[in-house]
Write a protein that holds these residues in place. Structure first.
Motif, PDB file in Angstrom:
ATOM      1  N   PHE A  67       3.072   3.923   6.179  1.00 48.29           N
ATOM      2  CA  PHE A  67       2.157   3.270   7.115  1.00 48.29           C
ATOM      3  C   PHE A  67       2.943   2.583   8.237  1.00 48.29           C
ATOM      4  O   PHE A  67       2.528   2.607   9.402  1.00 48.29           O
ATOM      5  CB  PHE A  67       1.274   2.260   6.381  1.00 48.29           C
ATOM      6  CG  PHE A  67       0.286   2.871   5.442  1.00 48.29           C
ATOM      7  CD1 PHE A  67      -0.428   4.010   5.798  1.00 48.29           C
ATOM      8  CD2 PHE A  67       0.043   2.312   4.186  1.00 48.29           C
ATOM      9  CE1 PHE A  67      -1.360   4.574   4.926  1.00 48.29           C
ATOM     10  CE2 PHE A  67      -0.876   2.862   3.316  1.00 48.29           C
ATOM     11  CZ  PHE A  67      -1.576   4.001   3.686  1.00 48.29           C
TER      12      PHE A  67
ATOM     13  N   TYR B 201       0.651   9.067   8.060  1.00 48.44           N
ATOM     14  CA  TYR B 201      -0.548   8.367   7.606  1.00 48.44           C
ATOM     15  C   TYR B 201      -1.070   8.974   6.302  1.00 48.44           C
ATOM     16  O   TYR B 201      -1.403   8.255   5.340  1.00 48.44           O
ATOM     17  CB  TYR B 201      -1.608   8.430   8.700  1.00 48.44           C
ATOM     18  CG  TYR B 201      -2.876   7.664   8.409  1.00 48.44           C
ATOM     19  CD1 TYR B 201      -2.850   6.312   8.099  1.00 48.44           C
ATOM     20  CD2 TYR B 201      -4.114   8.294   8.479  1.00 48.44           C
ATOM     21  CE1 TYR B 201      -4.017   5.606   7.854  1.00 48.44           C
ATOM     22  CE2 TYR B 201      -5.294   7.594   8.247  1.00 48.44           C
ATOM     23  CZ  TYR B 201      -5.240   6.254   7.934  1.00 48.44           C
ATOM     24  OH  TYR B 201      -6.396   5.558   7.692  1.00 48.44           O
TER      25      TYR B 201
ATOM     26  N   LEU C  27      -5.452   2.110  10.045  1.00 46.80           N
ATOM     27  CA  LEU C  27      -4.016   2.195   9.761  1.00 46.80           C
ATOM     28  C   LEU C  27      -3.448   0.821   9.437  1.00 46.80           C
ATOM     29  O   LEU C  27      -2.746   0.642   8.430  1.00 46.80           O
ATOM     30  CB  LEU C  27      -3.288   2.811  10.956  1.00 46.80           C
ATOM     31  CG  LEU C  27      -1.756   2.747  10.934  1.00 46.80           C
ATOM     32  CD1 LEU C  27      -1.203   3.405   9.672  1.00 46.80           C
ATOM     33  CD2 LEU C  27      -1.177   3.404  12.197  1.00 46.80           C
TER      34      LEU C  27
END
Length: 417
Positions: free
Chosen positions: A319, A300, A336
């Motif tokens: 991602f 991330y 996210l």
């Protein structure tokens, strides 16, 4: 059968010795047609103590009587008063004393499972951060010194009514009700948490910060309280203060509470990114992942570093990897899917961008950036009606100055296209 009978029964069925301190009994004799002595049903309610600052409750029920140990004990004759309306403590003193003694024998040698004691060192560090009214551990107060839950029924109803107002979108009314509740019941940790979360939704970050600071004072054992303060300070751009709060949360969270220790390192990683400290962000992301292997913070953070640099084509794979790694998590990572969808949309990969943005809105309906990105995606793909509905939804879920401003900005942008 009671929950406390399960472990003794399992141990007995496996021919293992019973552990000392177990309050239940083995039910194995019943499996072979034998009998076991009758025993009262035991129950405990600790939520009121750790979330509202009221006394806990313990009860013992036999074939005839229901006894509740509280600041003011209760005794009910179930044969004559199944609805438990008439308290017989003063009328049947011998029964009262017998039931209380039986309950005390059942709980002898055990202690209340507190959420976690706060060390003297942690208290000193909290005071150094400005928390002057830190409350003692929940297990430190004698039950008799705490309010009796039966005296707080009206308060609980007011709390439920305020929650209902939130669900109806009447945020200002709900916030006023929550504030009225804590004015008279300042130890209700859950209400301070509600005030903080609601103030954030209304765009009142300073008000949220004050509520979360009060939450830390009321519930210093709760790592979520310190992390909420840190997250709000990050939102306000007060990065040094945010880091101090999150660092203390990481150090003082219980060793067996992987979720919140990982969340503290997650917040520290986001603070490092805000300070343009990529090395620090990577280090904290790794600590978060080591604490909770289901939390894909390293991927991330790598994605965010590239996203923030405008390298959307390089950010998207990180991602995507993070999303795949977190699929089995019960608590999903906010934003996210937004970052993945927005990166793909900026690359004009609209068909790939739509699913993660749609899922972000479903999981986190108050994520306004995801809703705005989805509205722009609909507009870019020629779906004007869907885009208009998405903008209208922003105002519906966020009837605040921030929500109205965002919706207005999108409408002006679409008109000028």
């Amino acid at each position: 059968m009671q929950h406390i009978d399960l472990v003794p029964t399992i141990l007995d069925s496996l021919k293992l010795p019973a552990k000392p301190g177990l309050r239940g009994r083995s039910l194995v004799p019943l499996f072979t047609g034998n009998t076991i002595p009758e025993q009262g049903l035991y129950a405990e309610a600790l939520y009121s103590r750790y979330h509202f600052g009221w006394s806990e409750l313990f009860s013992l029920t036999d074939a005839r009587y229901a006894f509740i140990r509280a600041p003011r004990d209760e005794l009910y004759d179930l044969q004559q008063d199944a609805g438990e309306r008439r308290n017989l403590v003063s009328e049947r003193e011998s029964t009262h004393l017998a039931m209380r003694s039986a309950l005390e024998r059942l709980t002898a040698g055990t202690r209340i499972d507190a959420p976690g004691d706060v060390s003297a060192e942690a208290r000193e560090r909290l005071r150094a951060l400005g928390y002057v009214g830190v409350s003692p551990s929940p297990a430190a107060s004698a039950p008799a010194a705490l309010p009796d839950p039966k005296d707080k029924v009206q308060v609980l109803e007011r709390y439920r009514a305020a929650i209902a107002l939130v669900r109806q979108g009447k945020f200002d009314d709900a916030l006023s009700n929550f504030r009225a509740i804590v004015a008279d019941n300042p130890m209700m940790a859950d209400v301070w948490s509600e005030i903080g979360g609601l103030a954030l939704r209304l765009g009142r970050s300073e008000e949220a910060l004050a509520a979360y600071r009060r939450l830390v004072e009321v519930a210093p054992h709760d790592p979520a309280a310190l992390i909420s303060v840190a997250d709000t300070l990050l939102l306000l751009g007060r990065l040094d203060e945010a880091r101090a709060q999150a660092a203390l949360a990481a150090e003082t969270a219980p060793a067996n509470d992987a979720r919140w220790r990982a969340k503290a390192h997650q917040t520290l990683a986001m603070i490092a990114l805000a300070r343009h400290d990529e090395r620090g962000a990577r280090a904290e992301a790794q600590l978060a992942h080591e604490t909770d292997p289901t939390l894909p913070m390293p991927q991330y953070v790598e994605g965010l570093i590239r996203y923030n640099a405008g390298r959307f084509d390089a950010a998207a794979p990180f991602f995507e990897e993070a999303l795949k790694s977190s699929a089995a998590r019960t608590v999903q990572m906010p934003e996210l899917r937004y970052y993945l969808g927005d990166a793909l949309a900026r690359l004009e990969r609209y068909s790939e961008a739509e699913p993660p943005l749609t899922e972000e809105v479903r999981l986190f309906p108050h994520d306004l950036r995801a809703r705005a990105a989805l509205a722009m995606l609909y507009r870019a793909t020629g779906r004007g009606d869907a885009s208009d509905r998405a903008v209208d939804e922003i105002v519906r879920v966020a009837p605040t100055a921030e929500g109205r401003a965002l919706a207005g900005k999108l409408r002006r942008m679409f008109r000028n296209q």
